[in-house]
Design a protein around this motif. Structure first.
Motif, short mmCIF file in Angstrom:
data_model
loop_
_atom_site.label_atom_id
_atom_site.label_comp_id
_atom_site.label_asym_id
_atom_site.label_seq_id
_atom_site.Cartn_x
_atom_site.Cartn_y
_atom_site.Cartn_z
N GLN B 273 0.92 -1.16 -0.06
CA GLN B 273 0.19 0.09 -0.18
C GLN B 273 0.98 1.29 0.31
OE1 GLN B 273 -2.99 0.29 2.82
NE2 GLN B 273 -4.03 2.12 2.09
N LEU B 274 1.87 1.18 0.63
CA LEU B 274 2.75 2.42 0.83
C LEU B 274 3.36 2.49 -0.60
CD1 LEU B 274 4.35 1.80 4.55
CD2 LEU B 274 2.69 3.77 3.70
N LEU B 275 3.64 1.53 -1.05
CA LEU B 275 4.64 1.62 -2.31
C LEU B 275 3.80 2.19 -3.49
CD1 LEU B 275 6.64 -1.61 -2.32
CD2 LEU B 275 7.49 0.67 -2.35
N ILE B 276 2.41 1.68 -3.41
CA ILE B 276 1.48 2.01 -4.40
C ILE B 276 1.35 3.64 -4.32
CG2 ILE B 276 -0.99 2.03 -5.07
CD1 ILE B 276 -0.50 -1.10 -4.43
N GLU B 277 1.19 4.30 -3.05
CA GLU B 277 0.63 5.48 -3.06
C GLU B 277 1.82 6.44 -2.71
OE1 GLU B 277 -2.42 5.18 -0.05
OE2 GLU B 277 -3.83 4.04 -1.64
N MET B 278 2.97 6.05 -2.98
CA MET B 278 4.19 6.97 -3.00
C MET B 278 3.88 8.43 -3.74
SD MET B 278 7.62 4.78 -3.01
CE MET B 278 7.46 4.04 -4.65
N PRO B 279 3.77 9.50 -2.81
CA PRO B 279 3.55 10.49 -3.43
C PRO B 279 4.54 11.22 -4.45
CG PRO B 279 3.84 11.06 -1.08
CD PRO B 279 4.12 9.67 -1.47
N ALA B 280 4.11 11.23 -5.66
CA ALA B 280 5.09 11.91 -6.98
C ALA B 280 5.52 13.38 -6.66
CB ALA B 280 4.33 11.66 -8.13
N THR B 281 4.60 13.89 -5.95
CA THR B 281 4.80 15.53 -5.54
C THR B 281 5.99 15.65 -4.70
OG1 THR B 281 2.90 15.24 -3.99
CG2 THR B 281 2.38 16.50 -6.06
N ALA B 282 6.11 14.53 -3.74
CA ALA B 282 7.16 14.75 -2.65
C ALA B 282 8.55 14.06 -3.30
CB ALA B 282 6.84 13.92 -1.44
N GLY B 283 8.44 14.03 -4.50
CA GLY B 283 9.97 13.40 -5.17
C GLY B 283 10.18 12.14 -5.24
N PHE B 284 9.14 11.21 -5.11
CA PHE B 284 9.21 9.85 -4.90
C PHE B 284 8.88 9.31 -6.47
CE2 PHE B 284 8.30 10.08 -0.40
CZ PHE B 284 8.85 9.16 0.08
#
Ligand code: SF4
Lengths: 626, 337
Positions: B273-284
């Motif tokens: 779940q954490l991997l799926i939802e890594m926020p692109a906006t935070a540079g992930f």
């Protein structure tokens, strides 16, 4: 082929006075077990050899507030020593378990009929809930009828006292007390009910004993207590029927076994996709227990998934069947179009109820005929057949499977809430008398380099049924318009015109393999034909019988194959001066007959959610011939 | 048995002319699938591609297997019937973001929760292509389309989050033109149960380059995290890693040398779940490859097992069935004498 309905014999049609019959209605609160009482009374009546028809009438609410008029549940049975086709116009006997049941049902009791009331329930609280200002048992308001009252509640409590049940549980035995009294009144054996109670409560013998005690007490009460001349024993002789093995059957049961038989005759396993809906769910319940017949039942997430899974199964080589009621059929409509387009066999059962929208979920209507015949986008014809009675549903189910597999088409099978829930005696069919119609899967791979032709056609214009898994015949089908023969995507004007024509011509071809339309009572040609379809069979048949007894020139025609119609239909209808079409809708078959045959079909519409009475149709016949 | 001749990608291509827009990402997926099929060892006649409606749903016509192009959103339901009727068939569902998550969201959810053994390839292009470019349930806020001339305002669905929430036991992500797509497809096929694969697919006509921020060559290294079972989660050309901040219960970006760099464990649902939802906006980066896999019994096997168990020892006697219940014999007509 088994005869599914009670066609009146010539002797009976002319018998005067009519042979004895009796209509009894059990009415009480939803929690009083009236459907159970009725069901068991039906069984004992059938075992006594009477012909019968029943009409269960229950509220849409599962647990409507106790004692209210909208929580009243009733069960009507008509039984007699002659052919019985309807649940009876007016009850002769009304058993009212509380004031609300009396209030709702007494209006329909025939003048001079008998009311049996449980006075123990006529408390001021219950009277208020039913909307009575004064106790009707005490004033003159019931003077038109004969009234017998006793405290069934107390008598039951006394009878089951030795078993140490709580008050609530003890009172639950009231229905068995009442049934005991009814069994005495009509001289019926208690043994089948005792057996049934013993099995039903096998895990709680105490409850079985209490219920049996209540049943016996009700019976003994009839035998020993002087209740006045109005309550006496009636003996109704067994009805004259063909010798053979009989059972009672509801429409849902006969439809279920009919579908099983249809699949077996086709040599196919079945996938039954369904979503719970009143009054269609019993079909799912019945079929889900019959796994040894190669039946997989799939309770889908919704109506659409139910039919789509059935289509997927048909595509993969099983017999896909789906079932619902009007609102659910509406949801399935797009998928039905897919089955029309991909030309896959599919049986769609519609147990009709009152509509539109949620409408009257527990009441009966035949108002989905337009939906069945016309209700799809595009030119999307499909065969439509309608069952006329619980027993007839068996043959109709087999017929639907036959047509679907032979012509590679979805078939709409219409029944209704009345047929689904009503019971009638059924002469158990001899299955060896049914001709199998085994399916042939196409498995001849074309020579290398030549394409697969999934839309080639046989002499019926049906396309081959090719199962995935068959080597060398890999092909693609879909809902997009396609070229004739190859089935490749083709939007061209020629392809669409030709495929539209072929799809319609194929369905029209079904008329070549169905019997000519028969006149089920009366002559071919004459002054008036009463033309019906579906569950109006009983009242029409009896009304025509009575009118003919009075010398009127009237015939009864009942249509099973609504689309396409039997080939002789046009000529047959045109042989009558007048055509009357009684329907539990505002005139749908009437429109179809006018459209197809340019005949002056007159509607007789009933949209109350209740079946026709014989008298209503009789009056209309008289009106037409005056 | 004869030696089975190994098929080629060409053997899996049908004779139908492919009709997507030139440059559409669908071509790349089609090629990847056709190239992968020979390696899977399933015969063409045992393979069924089922699709709904949309650009991607034309896919089955181009495969030389069996194929069923159904109606909008309903491919999972049709596929369920196919698989229940014949569990030996290898069933692939081809769908899109609108087909699977909008009109057919209900069926997708139930297919995944039931765990029907099949591969579901969701071509996500964040747009309705076939109907000429309206925004879809995966379009980002502000997407300007003919139906949202001032920008869409509703929050998009995350397909893999949806799948995880629905109970999917296999979740993967891939990119239409990326070389790893065949490997993901093989893993999806190898998984028994419903395999959910989201494929980022570029719609050149209506939503060109919508994924360029992580698919374009120049960003790929920094914005793509390819997951491999048992290996460290590294990206940025091996310079950066993903770690877990226990205090805040979130993922963080750390130096590749950091001892806290996580090792991928497909079975870890929380991590998925954490991997799926890594926020692109935070540079992930975007997590790609097989994110989650934890097999469970499949729907069709449970159904068939029950059918078999219940039917065992019972004879399918039709005559007995019609005569069932309380019956009585009428010997002669009562009034015939
Ligand atoms: S509209 Fe977009 S998704 Fe559809 S075929 Fe063209 S490029 Fe591909």
């Amino acid at each position: 082929m088994a005869s599914a309905t009670h066609l009146i014999t010539d002797d009976e049609a002319h018998a005067r006075p009519p042979l004895e019959s009796m209509v009894v209605r059990f009415a009480g609160d939803s929690g009083d077990g009236m459907q159970l009482t009725g069901g068991q009374f039906t069984l004992s009546t059938a075992l006594a050899g009477n012909d019968l028809a029943t009409f269960p009438d229950f509220p849409a609410e599962i647990r409507a507030p106790q004692g209210t008029t909208f929580g009243v549940s009733a069960f009507q049975i008509n039984f007699g020593s002659t052919a019985i086709d309807t649940a009876g116009d007016q009850p002769d006997v009304l058993v009212a378990m509380n004031p609300a049941a009396l209030k709702v049902n007494v209006k329909s009791l025939r003048d001079g009929g008998l009311i049996i009331a449980d006075e123990g329930e006529f408390t001021s609280r219950n009277l208020t809930k039913a909307g009575y200002d004064a106790n009707p048992l005490d004033d003159d308001s019931l003077a038109r009828w004969q009234l017998v009252r006793f405290n069934i509640s107390q008598l039951t409590l006394d009878a089951v006292k030795p078993f140490g049940l709580g008050n609530k549980e003890a009172l639950r035995c009231k229905n068995m007390w009442t049934l005991g009294l009814a069994l005495w009144m009509f001289d019926r054996s208690r043994q089948p009910i005792v057996d049934w109670l013993t099995t039903k409560f096998a895990k709680a013998p105490q409850l079985a004993e209490a219920n049996i005690a209540a049943l016996n007490a009700g019976h003994a009460y009839g035998e020993t207590v002087e209740m006045g001349a109005s309550v006496r024993q009636h003996h109704i002789a067994a009805a004259p029927v063909e010798p053979g093995l009989y059972r009672t059957v509801t429409g849902a049961e006969s439809l279920a076994v009919g579908l099983v038989a249809g699949a077996q005759l086709a040599g196919l396993d079945m996938l039954f996709g369904s979503y719970p809906i009143t009054p269609a769910s019993p079909l799912l319940h019945h079929l889900s227990r019959l796994k040894e017949f190669g039946i997989t039942t799939f309770q889908a997430e919704d109506e659409i998934a139910a039919i789509c899974a059935a289509i997927g199964a048909s595509y993969a080589g099983k017999l896909g069947i789906t079932s619902s009621s009007g609102p659910g059929i509406a949801l399935k409509t797009e998928a039905i179009g897919l089955a029309v387009m991909t030309e896959l066999p599919l049986v769609i059962v519609n147990s009709q109820r009152g509509g539109p929208s949620t409408g009257l979920p527990t009441k009966t209507e035949q108002s989905d005929l337009y939906q069945a015949v016309y209700g799809r986008n595009g030119d999307a014809p499909l065969p439509v057949i309608a069952a006329r009675s619980p027993a007839d549903a068996f043959d109709c189910a087999i017929e639907a499977c036959r047509i679907a597999t032979r012509y590679m088409t979805p078939v709409m099978l219409l029944t209704d809430g009345y047929i689904a829930n009503a019971a009638e005696p059924w002469k158990v069919p001899e299955m060896s008398g049914y001709a199998p119609f085994p399916v042939h899967f196409h498995d001849d791979a074309p020579p290398v380099g030549e394409g697969v032709m999934p839309y080639a056609r046989n002499e019926d214009l049906a396309r081959p049924w090719i199962r995935p898994g068959t080597p060398g015949l890999e092909h693609r089908i879909g809902g997009i318009e396609k070229a004739p023969v190859s089935g490749n995507i083709d939007y061209s004007p020629e392809a669409h015109a030709e495929m539209t024509r072929l799809r319609a011509a194929k369905v029209a071809n079904v008329a070549h393999s169905i019997p000519d339309q028969q006149v089920c009572l009366g002559n071919e040609g004459g002054r008036l034909a009463v033309v019906g379809w579906g569950s109006t069979f009983g009242p029409i048949h009896q009304a025509v019988r009575r009118a003919r007894l009075r010398g009127l020139d009237v015939a009864h025609i009942h249509i099973r194959h609504i689309a396409p119609m039997p080939k002789n239909m046009s000529v047959l209808l045109k042989g009558y001066e007048h055509i009357l079409v009684p329907e539990m809708n505002s005139g749908q078959l009437k429109t179809i007959l006018r459209d197809q045959f340019l005949v002056d079909a007159c509607p007789l519409a009933k949209t109350t959610g209740q079946p026709f009475t014989i008298a209503e149709i009789e009056a209309a016949i008289e009106g037409m011939l005056r | 048995m004869n030696e089975v001749v190994k098929l080629t990608a060409k053997d899996w291509a049908s004779d139908q002319e492919v009709r997507w827009c030139p440059g559409c990402g669908d071509y790349a997926v089609l090629k990847a699938v056709q190239r992968t099929m020979p390696d899977l060892g399933t015969a063409r006649e045992k393979t069924v591609f089922v699709s709904g409606i949309g650009c991607s749903s034309r896919f089955p016509y181009y495969m030389a297997s069996y194929g069923f192009h159904t109606i909008h959103g309903r491919a999972p339901a049709v596929a369920t019937g196919v698989k229940l009727a014949n569990p030996e068939l290898d069933v692939w569902i081809i769908t899109g973001d609108g087909d699977a998550l909008s009109i057919g969201g209900n069926h997708t959810m139930h297919l995944l929760r039931r765990n029907l053994d099949c591969q579901l390839l969701l071509f996500n292009n964040e747009i309705y292509g076939l109907t000429k470019g309206q925004y879809s349930p995966t379009s980002r806020i502000g997407t300007r389309t003919p139906s949202t001339p001032f920008g869409s305002v509703d929050r998009p669905a995350n397909p893999c989050s949806f799948a995880l929430g629905a109970g999917a036991r296999f979740i993967a992500r891939a990119i239409d033109v990326h070389k790893s797509l065949p490997d993901v497809l093989k893993d999806a096929h190898g998984h028994r149960g419903a395999s959910f694969v989201e494929i980022f697919q570029n719609c050149v006509v209506y939503n060109d380059d919508v994924f360029a921020s992580f698919t374009a060559k120049e960003f790929a290294a920094d914005r793509q995290l390819w997951l491999t079972q048992g290996e460290k989660m590294l990206f940025g050309g091996g310079t950066k890693g993903i770690s877990f901040d226990r205090e805040r219960m979130v993922l963080t970006i750390v130096d590749a040398a950091d001892s806290g760099v996580l090792v991928h464990d497909r079975k870890n649902r929380t991590l998925a779940q954490l991997l799926i939802e890594m926020p692109a906006t935070a540079g992930f980066p975007v997590a790609l490859g097989v994110i989650y896999e934890d097999p469970a019994p499949t729907f069709e096997s449970a159904v068939l097992d029950q059918n078999r168990t219940i039917a065992a020892g019972k004879k399918p006697d039709l005559q007995a069935l019609v005569a069932k219940g309380q019956s009585w014999q009428v010997e002669k007509e009562p009034r015939a004498e």
